[in-house]
Design a protein around this motif. Structure first.
Motif, PDB file in Angstrom:
ATOM      1  N   GLN A  18       0.795  -1.226   0.000  1.00 43.90           N
ATOM      2  CA  GLN A  18       0.000   0.000   0.000  1.00 43.90           C
ATOM      3  C   GLN A  18       0.826   1.274   0.000  1.00 43.90           C
ATOM      4  OE1 GLN A  18      -2.808  -0.172   3.215  1.00 43.90           O
ATOM      5  NE2 GLN A  18      -3.452  -2.266   2.744  1.00 43.90           N
ATOM      6  N   HIS A  19       1.995   1.251   0.614  1.00 43.24           N
ATOM      7  CA  HIS A  19       2.799   2.463   0.759  1.00 43.24           C
ATOM      8  C   HIS A  19       3.943   2.451  -0.256  1.00 43.24           C
ATOM      9  CE1 HIS A  19       0.543   3.241   4.394  1.00 43.24           C
ATOM     10  NE2 HIS A  19       0.872   2.046   4.852  1.00 43.24           N
ATOM     11  N   ILE A  20       3.678   2.998  -1.421  1.00 43.51           N
ATOM     12  CA  ILE A  20       4.664   2.997  -2.495  1.00 43.51           C
ATOM     13  C   ILE A  20       5.013   4.436  -2.861  1.00 43.51           C
ATOM     14  CG2 ILE A  20       5.161   2.302  -4.864  1.00 43.51           C
ATOM     15  CD1 ILE A  20       3.216  -0.011  -4.482  1.00 43.51           C
ATOM     16  N   HIS A  21       6.293   4.753  -2.801  1.00 44.18           N
ATOM     17  CA  HIS A  21       6.796   6.077  -3.132  1.00 44.18           C
ATOM     18  C   HIS A  21       7.557   5.966  -4.458  1.00 44.18           C
ATOM     19  CE1 HIS A  21       6.126   6.999   1.203  1.00 44.18           C
ATOM     20  NE2 HIS A  21       6.499   5.739   1.330  1.00 44.18           N
ATOM     21  N   THR A  22       7.574   7.054  -5.221  1.00 46.96           N
ATOM     22  CA  THR A  22       8.253   7.016  -6.516  1.00 46.96           C
ATOM     23  C   THR A  22       9.135   8.238  -6.709  1.00 46.96           C
ATOM     24  OG1 THR A  22       6.424   8.129  -7.674  1.00 46.96           O
ATOM     25  CG2 THR A  22       6.346   5.717  -7.546  1.00 46.96           C
ATOM     26  N   ALA A  23      10.198   8.058  -7.478  1.00 49.32           N
ATOM     27  CA  ALA A  23      11.093   9.163  -7.842  1.00 49.32           C
ATOM     28  C   ALA A  23      11.684   8.846  -9.206  1.00 49.32           C
ATOM     29  CB  ALA A  23      12.191   9.338  -6.803  1.00 49.32           C
ATOM     30  N   HIS A  24      12.027   9.909  -9.941  1.00 46.90           N
ATOM     31  CA  HIS A  24      12.560   9.722 -11.288  1.00 46.90           C
ATOM     32  C   HIS A  24      13.998  10.204 -11.423  1.00 46.90           C
ATOM     33  CE1 HIS A  24       8.593   8.543 -12.688  1.00 46.90           C
ATOM     34  NE2 HIS A  24       8.092   9.601 -12.059  1.00 46.90           N
ATOM     35  N   ASN A  25      14.579  10.646 -10.323  1.00 44.98           N
ATOM     36  CA  ASN A  25      15.982  11.059 -10.346  1.00 44.98           C
ATOM     37  C   ASN A  25      16.585  10.871  -8.955  1.00 44.98           C
ATOM     38  OD1 ASN A  25      15.511  13.586  -8.776  1.00 44.98           O
ATOM     39  ND2 ASN A  25      14.367  14.178 -10.619  1.00 44.98           N
ATOM     40  N   ALA A  26      17.887  11.001  -8.882  1.00 46.20           N
ATOM     41  CA  ALA A  26      18.600  10.747  -7.623  1.00 46.20           C
ATOM     42  C   ALA A  26      18.261  11.787  -6.561  1.00 46.20           C
ATOM     43  CB  ALA A  26      20.106  10.735  -7.893  1.00 46.20           C
ATOM     44  N   LYS A  27      18.135  13.047  -6.975  1.00 44.05           N
ATOM     45  CA  LYS A  27      17.862  14.119  -6.019  1.00 44.05           C
ATOM     46  C   LYS A  27      16.550  13.870  -5.279  1.00 44.05           C
ATOM     47  CE  LYS A  27      17.131  19.109  -5.667  1.00 44.05           C
ATOM     48  NZ  LYS A  27      17.043  20.393  -6.420  1.00 44.05           N
ATOM     49  N   ASP A  28      15.488  13.583  -6.023  1.00 46.47           N
ATOM     50  CA  ASP A  28      14.181  13.342  -5.394  1.00 46.47           C
ATOM     51  C   ASP A  28      14.206  12.069  -4.558  1.00 46.47           C
ATOM     52  OD1 ASP A  28      13.268  15.609  -6.606  1.00 46.47           O
ATOM     53  OD2 ASP A  28      12.175  14.581  -8.214  1.00 46.47           O
ATOM     54  N   ALA A  29      14.933  11.062  -5.041  1.00 49.12           N
ATOM     55  CA  ALA A  29      15.028   9.800  -4.302  1.00 49.12           C
ATOM     56  C   ALA A  29      15.680  10.022  -2.940  1.00 49.12           C
ATOM     57  CB  ALA A  29      15.826   8.782  -5.106  1.00 49.12           C
ATOM     58  N   LEU A  30      16.783  10.758  -2.920  1.00 47.34           N
ATOM     59  CA  LEU A  30      17.483  11.007  -1.659  1.00 47.34           C
ATOM     60  C   LEU A  30      16.621  11.819  -0.695  1.00 47.34           C
ATOM     61  CD1 LEU A  30      21.082  11.741  -2.992  1.00 47.34           C
ATOM     62  CD2 LEU A  30      20.340   9.754  -1.663  1.00 47.34           C
ATOM     63  N   HIS A  31      15.819  12.727  -1.230  1.00 44.69           N
ATOM     64  CA  HIS A  31      14.915  13.506  -0.374  1.00 44.69           C
ATOM     65  C   HIS A  31      13.910  12.588   0.306  1.00 44.69           C
ATOM     66  CE1 HIS A  31      12.436  16.788   1.076  1.00 44.69           C
ATOM     67  NE2 HIS A  31      11.386  16.184   0.556  1.00 44.69           N
ATOM     68  N   ILE A  32      13.320  11.689  -0.460  1.00 44.95           N
ATOM     69  CA  ILE A  32      12.338  10.746   0.102  1.00 44.95           C
ATOM     70  C   ILE A  32      13.007   9.831   1.125  1.00 44.95           C
ATOM     71  CG2 ILE A  32      10.832   8.780  -0.439  1.00 44.95           C
ATOM     72  CD1 ILE A  32      10.338  10.107  -3.180  1.00 44.95           C
ATOM     73  N   ILE A  33      14.188   9.357   0.801  1.00 47.62           N
ATOM     74  CA  ILE A  33      14.916   8.450   1.692  1.00 47.62           C
ATOM     75  C   ILE A  33      15.237   9.122   3.026  1.00 47.62           C
ATOM     76  CG2 ILE A  33      17.114   7.223   2.002  1.00 47.62           C
ATOM     77  CD1 ILE A  33      16.949   6.758  -1.133  1.00 47.62           C
ATOM     78  N   ASN A  34      15.546  10.399   2.987  1.00 50.61           N
ATOM     79  CA  ASN A  34      15.866  11.133   4.218  1.00 50.61           C
ATOM     80  C   ASN A  34      14.631  11.471   5.038  1.00 50.61           C
ATOM     81  OD1 ASN A  34      18.860  11.847   4.508  1.00 50.61           O
ATOM     82  ND2 ASN A  34      18.502  12.343   2.365  1.00 50.61           N
ATOM     83  N   GLU A  35      13.473  11.492   4.394  1.00 49.90           N
ATOM     84  CA  GLU A  35      12.246  11.887   5.079  1.00 49.90           C
ATOM     85  C   GLU A  35      11.368  10.703   5.480  1.00 49.90           C
ATOM     86  OE1 GLU A  35      11.380  14.985   5.950  1.00 49.90           O
ATOM     87  OE2 GLU A  35      13.335  15.686   5.199  1.00 49.90           O
ATOM     88  N   THR A  36      11.621   9.527   4.908  1.00 50.23           N
ATOM     89  CA  THR A  36      10.726   8.378   5.097  1.00 50.23           C
ATOM     90  C   THR A  36      11.506   7.145   5.511  1.00 50.23           C
ATOM     91  OG1 THR A  36       9.363   9.269   3.294  1.00 50.23           O
ATOM     92  CG2 THR A  36       8.904   7.009   4.011  1.00 50.23           C
ATOM     93  N   LYS A  37      10.986   6.408   6.455  1.00 44.05           N
ATOM     94  CA  LYS A  37      11.598   5.125   6.830  1.00 44.05           C
ATOM     95  C   LYS A  37      11.153   4.070   5.821  1.00 44.05           C
ATOM     96  CE  LYS A  37      12.176   1.760  10.551  1.00 44.05           C
ATOM     97  NZ  LYS A  37      13.594   1.587  10.159  1.00 44.05           N
ATOM     98  N   LEU A  38      12.070   3.636   5.004  1.00 44.66           N
ATOM     99  CA  LEU A  38      11.758   2.705   3.925  1.00 44.66           C
ATOM    100  C   LEU A  38      12.225   1.293   4.264  1.00 44.66           C
ATOM    101  CD1 LEU A  38      12.951   5.023   1.034  1.00 44.66           C
ATOM    102  CD2 LEU A  38      10.572   4.429   1.506  1.00 44.66           C
ATOM    103  N   ASP A  39      11.504   0.330   3.714  1.00 41.32           N
ATOM    104  CA  ASP A  39      11.872  -1.071   3.883  1.00 41.32           C
ATOM    105  C   ASP A  39      12.552  -1.627   2.642  1.00 41.32           C
ATOM    106  OD1 ASP A  39      10.414  -1.761   6.537  1.00 41.32           O
ATOM    107  OD2 ASP A  39       8.901  -0.740   5.341  1.00 41.32           O
ATOM    108  N   ILE A  40      12.097  -1.179   1.475  1.00 44.82           N
ATOM    109  CA  ILE A  40      12.610  -1.667   0.199  1.00 44.82           C
ATOM    110  C   ILE A  40      12.864  -0.477  -0.711  1.00 44.82           C
ATOM    111  CG2 ILE A  40      12.186  -3.144  -1.811  1.00 44.82           C
ATOM    112  CD1 ILE A  40      12.243  -4.806   0.668  1.00 44.82           C
ATOM    113  N   ILE A  41      14.015  -0.481  -1.392  1.00 42.04           N
ATOM    114  CA  ILE A  41      14.299   0.535  -2.407  1.00 42.04           C
ATOM    115  C   ILE A  41      14.624  -0.172  -3.716  1.00 42.04           C
ATOM    116  CG2 ILE A  41      15.791   2.445  -3.108  1.00 42.04           C
ATOM    117  CD1 ILE A  41      16.326   2.954  -0.122  1.00 42.04           C
ATOM    118  N   ILE A  42      13.817   0.087  -4.723  1.00 39.91           N
ATOM    119  CA  ILE A  42      14.059  -0.447  -6.067  1.00 39.91           C
ATOM    120  C   ILE A  42      14.752   0.665  -6.838  1.00 39.91           C
ATOM    121  CG2 ILE A  42      12.987  -1.394  -8.143  1.00 39.91           C
ATOM    122  CD1 ILE A  42      10.575  -2.158  -6.326  1.00 39.91           C
TER     123      ILE A  42
END
Length: 238
Positions: A29-53
């Motif tokens: 249910q909780h799926i986050h998306t990004a299309h570049n490294a900058k946005d990905a790193l922002h999400i990673i720093n703000e969200t506790k993630l279990d899986i990163i594709i």
């Protein structure tokens, strides 16, 4: 799967939507998306993630470039998406903190299966602690694996250990002096063996040796049994 947070990073919108659609159908249910490294790193720093594709080829930085940055703030399972198939590229991905990889083109159902297998294996030590509370600390003299704390201690010092490497070491500790083949390790620790290259086991074995052995190139604890597999030696003579 209701509390599992997954990030998909790929500059191809169609691929992101395809993976997202399949994962949602599989119950995530909780799926986050990004299309570049900058946005990905922002999400990673703000969200506790279990899986990163994580796609290797991104427009601003490569997945290999940002993987060490991810590891500074997250222990999420990292699955690389790559069109590169050389052994060097695969080994590079593992060496910088990746846990697994899928080569393009791929079936999104394969990614869902790998994620489910990973989550299943990560839960296994916790279940074992409930069922067998006495089997929660493994002392090999030079190093100790404390399952309660999720910690590897080498010569009295806590040593950082990626989740999949740690789970592999725990599996060896639970089966001391037993020769275990690569296929058995893939099935036991990753939950599957159909899609995984032998390099996956080889690199993770090396990561364990770099942590527990005095000389990783001449292992005394986690030894290779030629033609058969690997064995963690218990009650080794010092």
């Amino acid at each position: 799967m209701e509390d599992i947070h997954i990030l998909i990073v790929d500059d191809e919108t169609a691929i992101v939507k395809m993976i997202e659609m399949v994962l949602k159908k599989e119950g995530f249910q909780h799926i986050h998306t990004a299309h570049n490294a900058k946005d990905a790193l922002h999400i990673i720093n703000e969200t506790k993630l279990d899986i990163i594709i994580l796609d290797v080829m991104l427009p601003d930085q490569t997945g290999f470039d940002i993987c060490p940055k991810i590891r500074e703030v997250s222990d999420a399972f990292i699955l690389f998406l790559t069109a590169r198939v050389s052994d060097l590229d695969v080994l590079t991905g593992f060496a910088i903190g990746g846990d697994d990889y899928v080569t393009k083109p791929f079936n999104p159902l394969e990614i869902a299966a790998r994620i489910k297998a990973t989550l299943r294996r990560q839960k296994k030590p916790e279940r074992k602690l409930i069922e067998q509370p006495k089997q929660n600390r493994f002392d090999y003299g030079r190093f100790i694996v404390d399952v309660d704390a999720g910690e590897l201690i080498v010569e009295g010092e806590s040593v950082q250990c990626p989740a999949q490497v740690y789970l592999l070491l725990v599996h060896f500790c639970e089966h001391p002096n037993l020769v275990i083949s690569k296929s058995q390790l893939l099935e036991a620790v990753w939950g599957f063996d159909r899609y995984v290259d032998d390099n996956t086991v080889t690199v993770h074995i090396r990561k364990i040796r770099e942590r527990i052995e005095k000389d990783p190139s001449h292992p005394e604890y986690l030894v290779t049994v030629r033609g058969l597999g690997y064995k963690l030696v218990k009650d080794k003579e010092e």
